[in-house]
Design a protein around this motif. Sequence first.
Motif, PDB file in Angstrom:
ATOM      1  N   ARG A 141      -6.389  31.096  37.300  1.00  0.00           N
ATOM      2  CA  ARG A 141      -6.374  32.003  36.546  1.00  0.00           C
ATOM      3  C   ARG A 141      -6.091  31.650  35.199  1.00  0.00           C
ATOM      4  N   GLN A 147      -8.702  34.090  28.221  1.00  0.00           N
ATOM      5  CA  GLN A 147      -9.925  35.157  28.911  1.00  0.00           C
ATOM      6  C   GLN A 147     -10.662  35.734  27.591  1.00  0.00           C
ATOM      7  N   CYS A 156     -10.460  39.311  33.708  1.00  0.00           N
ATOM      8  CA  CYS A 156     -11.008  38.531  35.214  1.00  0.00           C
ATOM      9  C   CYS A 156      -9.720  38.132  35.749  1.00  0.00           C
ATOM     10  N   VAL A 159     -11.032  32.571  37.702  1.00  0.00           N
ATOM     11  CA  VAL A 159     -12.019  31.836  37.037  1.00  0.00           C
ATOM     12  C   VAL A 159     -12.502  30.392  37.722  1.00  0.00           C
ATOM     13  N   ALA A 177     -16.203  34.132  35.877  1.00  0.00           N
ATOM     14  CA  ALA A 177     -15.309  34.939  36.273  1.00  0.00           C
ATOM     15  C   ALA A 177     -15.337  35.893  37.357  1.00  0.00           C
TER      16      ALA A 177
END
Length: 208
Positions: A141, A147, A156, A159, A177
């Motif tokens: 994450r 992001q 998202c 990733v 993503a």
Amino acid sequence: MSNKSHPLTAQEVMDYLQKNPGFMLEHPYLLLDMNLHVQHQGAPNLALMQQRVLREENAKLKKQIAAMVDSARENELIFKLFSDCQRALWYCNNFQELADILADTLSQSPKISVCQLIPYDNTLEELVSRRLNKLSRYLGRLDLQEQTLLFSGFACNSVALYLLGPSDKPTAILAFASECADHFSPDNGNLFVNELVSSLQIRLKELA
């Protein structure tokens, strides 16, 4: 001094019954005393209990098989998409064409929302230092600022990032993503992606 008796544990009871499989057959009315019967029929209900357990196990197995089939279909699609990308790389003549073909092809996977090939510049230095310092890949994450930097604010939940080029002088980041929080995790396999990254590295070097 006499030994004090102690209540039998569940495990001791199970061990005894496993060692003496005929016990219930020799004492059939014990089932009635244990309330293992249907009141209005007045007959042992062990067979019905077994049927219920078998139905529950069967339902679990069907669920597991369905999940395996879905996973196999998804892997087959991913393999096809990555194979298509690898073939298409050699017909691209510049960085933007590479980025476009990757975005158009790999985002067809139902669990990949965005795929981007991002040229490396100084704005990515902090992210690379934080997420790609020890390994050339990161799965997991990102915080909101990261992001925004990579995916222009696209929300998202997980990733996958792959650093392309030498670690001391990277050329790009391949970024995926997904809206699924558990789709990209450190435990995921990287076989398909690793093969694509290797081909992409070669092609980027040729186009440099």
